[in-house]
Motif scaffolding. Structure first.
Motif, short mmCIF file in Angstrom:
data_model
loop_
_atom_site.label_atom_id
_atom_site.label_comp_id
_atom_site.label_asym_id
_atom_site.label_seq_id
_atom_site.Cartn_x
_atom_site.Cartn_y
_atom_site.Cartn_z
N PRO A 162 0.81 -1.23 0.00
CA PRO A 162 0.00 0.00 0.00
C PRO A 162 0.84 1.28 0.00
CG PRO A 162 -0.91 -1.57 1.56
CD PRO A 162 0.36 -2.18 1.04
N GLU A 163 1.98 1.26 0.72
CA GLU A 163 2.81 2.47 0.82
C GLU A 163 3.36 2.90 -0.54
OE1 GLU A 163 2.95 -0.19 2.70
OE2 GLU A 163 3.73 0.21 4.72
N LEU A 164 3.42 1.98 -1.47
CA LEU A 164 4.01 2.30 -2.78
C LEU A 164 2.97 2.79 -3.78
CD1 LEU A 164 6.53 -0.64 -3.36
CD2 LEU A 164 6.94 1.60 -2.35
N ARG A 165 1.69 2.70 -3.42
CA ARG A 165 0.65 2.93 -4.43
C ARG A 165 0.37 4.41 -4.67
NH1 ARG A 165 -3.58 -1.66 -2.26
NH2 ARG A 165 -2.01 -3.26 -1.83
N GLU A 166 1.35 5.08 -5.24
CA GLU A 166 1.23 6.52 -5.47
C GLU A 166 1.53 6.90 -6.92
OE1 GLU A 166 0.10 8.56 -3.30
OE2 GLU A 166 0.37 7.54 -1.37
N ASP A 167 1.63 5.92 -7.78
CA ASP A 167 2.08 6.15 -9.15
C ASP A 167 3.43 6.87 -9.18
OD1 ASP A 167 2.25 6.18 -11.90
OD2 ASP A 167 1.03 7.98 -12.14
N ARG A 168 4.37 6.28 -8.50
CA ARG A 168 5.75 6.79 -8.55
C ARG A 168 6.65 5.70 -9.15
NH1 ARG A 168 5.68 9.38 -2.47
NH2 ARG A 168 4.32 11.13 -2.94
N GLY A 169 6.13 5.03 -10.13
CA GLY A 169 6.93 4.02 -10.83
C GLY A 169 6.70 2.60 -10.33
N GLU A 170 5.77 2.44 -9.33
CA GLU A 170 5.61 1.10 -8.75
C GLU A 170 4.97 0.10 -9.72
OE1 GLU A 170 3.94 3.76 -7.95
OE2 GLU A 170 1.81 3.33 -7.80
N VAL A 171 4.05 0.57 -10.58
CA VAL A 171 3.40 -0.36 -11.51
C VAL A 171 4.43 -0.85 -12.55
CG1 VAL A 171 1.58 -0.63 -13.25
CG2 VAL A 171 1.14 0.70 -11.17
N GLU A 172 5.22 0.08 -13.06
CA GLU A 172 6.27 -0.29 -14.02
C GLU A 172 7.27 -1.25 -13.37
OE1 GLU A 172 5.14 2.66 -13.25
OE2 GLU A 172 5.12 4.06 -14.93
N ALA A 173 7.68 -0.93 -12.14
CA ALA A 173 8.66 -1.77 -11.45
C ALA A 173 8.07 -3.16 -11.18
CB ALA A 173 9.09 -1.12 -10.14
N ALA A 174 6.78 -3.19 -10.81
CA ALA A 174 6.14 -4.48 -10.55
C ALA A 174 6.11 -5.30 -11.83
CB ALA A 174 4.72 -4.26 -10.02
N ALA A 175 5.78 -4.64 -12.94
CA ALA A 175 5.70 -5.34 -14.23
C ALA A 175 7.05 -5.96 -14.60
CB ALA A 175 5.24 -4.37 -15.32
N GLN A 176 8.13 -5.29 -14.16
CA GLN A 176 9.47 -5.82 -14.45
C GLN A 176 10.00 -6.68 -13.29
OE1 GLN A 176 11.79 -2.30 -15.17
NE2 GLN A 176 10.44 -1.66 -16.85
N ASN A 177 9.12 -6.90 -12.34
CA ASN A 177 9.50 -7.69 -11.16
C ASN A 177 10.71 -7.10 -10.44
OD1 ASN A 177 8.66 -9.66 -9.54
ND2 ASN A 177 9.58 -11.37 -10.68
N SER A 178 10.78 -5.76 -10.39
CA SER A 178 11.94 -5.14 -9.75
C SER A 178 11.56 -4.24 -8.57
CB SER A 178 12.73 -4.33 -10.80
OG SER A 178 11.92 -3.27 -11.27
N LEU A 179 10.46 -4.58 -7.90
CA LEU A 179 10.11 -3.82 -6.70
C LEU A 179 11.14 -4.10 -5.61
CD1 LEU A 179 6.24 -4.40 -6.53
CD2 LEU A 179 7.37 -2.21 -6.87
N PRO A 180 11.53 -3.08 -4.84
CA PRO A 180 12.54 -3.31 -3.81
C PRO A 180 11.95 -4.08 -2.62
CG PRO A 180 11.70 -1.08 -3.65
CD PRO A 180 11.04 -1.70 -4.84
N PRO A 181 12.79 -4.82 -1.89
CA PRO A 181 12.32 -5.43 -0.64
C PRO A 181 12.21 -4.33 0.42
CG PRO A 181 14.65 -5.87 -0.95
CD PRO A 181 14.23 -5.04 -2.13
#
Length: 567
Positions: A307-326
């Motif tokens: 939830p903390e990432l859901r601000e449209d600051r690149g999280e959808v793109e990063a998720a699509a590339q499987n590169s969200l940070p731990p």
DNA sequence: GCCGTTTTCGGCCCGACTGTTTTCAGTCG
């Protein structure tokens, strides 16, 4: 339901404000403010202390204030305050909370111009009626207009911590009801945004009417603003609006997902789906049952997005590339590196703080009381500091598997010097340097001042780097980009101060810091045991800044941290 | 108001900054 310690404290704070307007004795006012601070810092419910008749043991509470607390706990309010509220127009306290306006000026505006509200003051300033009053001028008038404009922008926003306090309490309460299956706060509260407009609660239940009937009578509630079959909107006594949505259990996850937002995040997801030939509407119609949000994201072809990432600051793109940070978690934090004690302006002893830290599962803490020049906060003289560090070293000898670091929160003086000689800083385990004076310096001077502290080899951490106070003032004028570059060059750690009205660095700036390879310390800056619990708010900032455990120094085990600090 | 105490009243609160002044009051941390 019992009154919260904070609610009792608020009464004394308001009492102090009103007495200040009346020109009451300074020390009496300070005694009330101090009592309020002490009460809100007590971990134990006030009722229990009262029942044992132990007010006398609480420092700062004497016979008179003890009687007042008893009155509040018994009747729910304080007669002396009610009388003052009748006597003094309600807008006056808000006027006094403007920067640069204290009791004297508020009284001046009231007596000479009949100003009783912020709006009235704004009008008077715009009509140029303030400048001719004694001690006022055109500049003062402009400041007032500007400060009122800033104030109105955040009108109705509540600090995240206050919202969580109420949300948590209501959640726990609702979960005790027989037909309630699940409750979560949604919206900006769940995204841990630094301030929030209201509290959204999503409730899974088979009996909405019963839930509504009971919640309407909850002691925190003031009035019903709206009620329909599946929605209840309430004004609370805390001035926070609670918006309750009830859903059948099978729709809980989906509703929580949509309610959490943010709007921008959902829009970006929608765009993402379009590129894959799917539509958000398929989700919205509710035909597929999701038991949790993980399944929803999986259904969208994405890994789970916190939830903390859901601000449209690149999280959808990063998720699509499987590169969200731990993302860092509260459990990763192994110690608190910014704590005050009775040695300066804190309420507890080193021993008490250390004990609490061990209960929290920490491996270490740093005791960082104020330095000599911050006299108002009881800053330590060099002698006292030496004595304190000696005490810490002797306490450490008795500790098993826990380390107390010697420390100091030294002032960055207006010229950029650190308010403590190098030879002392050198022998101190952890040095925080912070700005506590001359906030109005121009951008160039302030930037050079902070950078000069960053460049000092004995300084480990810059405390609350921008100086903003969410409830009161903007940060000082600072070229943060240059500050970040200097920190990166000098390997100086920057702080995320967890105090709910600071949250400084904020999420955006902390993320920029990470991008430059700067290490972060998440600290509470606690002045009492209760506020040591505020670490979660600093962690939320770090999570919103995409920070991983490795970006945070106080996720290191004690030995590693000590080695790191000595570098 | 609270606290400490040579138990009953005095100490607690400091220094800088700002905008208004022309020597200072008000505010702040």
């Amino acid at each position: 339901m019992n009154m919260r310690n904070e609610e009792v404290a608020w009464i004394f704070y308001e009492l102090a404000d009103l007495l200040e307007f009346k020109g009451e004795n300074f020390f009496k006012i300070r005694a009330y403010r101090n009592a309020a601070r002490v009460l809100s810092g007590l971990a134990e419910p006030l009722e229990e202390i009262g029942q044992r008749g132990e007010w006398i043991k609480v420092p700062g509470i004497g016979k008179i204030i003890a009687a007042k607390i008893d009155e509040i706990l018994t009747t729910g309010h304080l007669n002396k305050l009610e009388k003052l509220r009748c006597e003094i127009p309600p807008g006056i306290v808000e006027i006094m909370s403007l920067p640069g306006i204290g009791p004297k000026r508020a009284a001046l505006f009231y007596e000479k111009l009949g100003v009783t509200t912020i709006t009235g003051l704004d009008e008077a300033a715009r009509a140029r009626r303030l400048r001719n009053l004694p001690g006022m001028g055109a500049k003062g008038e402009q400041d007032i207009i500007r400060n009122i404009r800033t104030r109105k922008k955040r009108h109705g926003r509540i600090l995240l911590a206050t919202a969580w306090l109420l949300a948590g309490e209501l959640k726990d309460y609702l979960l005790t009801l027989p037909d309630v299956i699940n409750v979560e706060a949604g919206g900006s509260v769940r995204r841990w945004q630094e301030t929030v407009g209201d509290i959204d609660l999503i409730v899974a239940t088979s009996d909405p009417e019963l839930v509504f009937d009971i919640l309407e009578k909850h002691p925190r509630m003031k009035e019903v603003l709206e009620r329909s079959g599946e929605r209840l909107k309430l004004q609370t006594k805390w001035g926070i609006v609670v918006d309750l949505a009830v859903v059948p259990e099978e729709h809980f996850a989906l509703n929580l997902f949509f309610n959490t937002g943010s709007r921008a995040h959902l829009d970006k997801l929608k765009d993402f789906l379009t590129t894959k030939g799917m539509e958000m509407a398929e989700l919205e119609d509710g035909t597929t049952v999701y038991s949790n949000e993980q399944e929803i994201y999986k259904g969208l072809g994405l890994p789970y997005i916190q939830p903390e990432l859901r601000e449209d600051r690149g999280e959808v793109e990063a998720a699509a590339q499987n590169s969200l940070p731990p993302l860092v978690e509260l459990e990763d934090i192994k110690g608190d590196l910014h704590i005050h004690t009775v040695w300066s302006d804190g309420l507890c002893t080193i021993g008490e703080v250390a004990k609490r830290a061990q209960e929290k599962g920490y491996e270490y803490i740093a005791i960082t009381d104020h330095s000599q020049s911050l006299k108002i906060a009881g800053g330590l003289s060099l002698d006292e500091l030496e004595k304190q560090h000696k005490e810490i070293r002797s306490l450490n000898e008795k500790m098993d598997g826990f380390t107390i670091l010697t420390g100091i929160e030294a002032d960055i003086l207006p010229g950029g010097e650190i308010d403590c000689p190098d030879e002392i800083l050198k022998d101190t385990d952890l040095v925080i340097a912070s700005v506590h004076s001359a906030f109005k310096q121009d951008r160039e001077t302030m930037t050079a001042r902070v950078i000069s502290a960053i460049e000092n080899k004995n300084v480990d951490i810059i405390g609350h780097p921008t100086g903003r106070l969410l409830s009161r003032r903007d940060g000082y004028d600072l070229d943060l980009e240059r500050v970040l570059e200097a920190s990166a060059d000098c390997d100086t750690i920057l702080e995320i101060n967890s105090s709910p009205d600071r949250l400084d660095l904020n999420d955006i700036n902390a993320r920029r810091a990470k991008e430059k390879g700067i290490k972060i310390a998440i600290n509470t800056d606690a002045h009492d045991l209760k506020r040591m619990d505020e670490m979660c708010y600093g962690v939320s900032v770090a999570r919103r800044a995409w920070l991983a455990p490795g970006d945070i120094v106080n996720t290191m085990p004690a030995k590693e941290l000590i080695k790191f600090l000595r570098k």
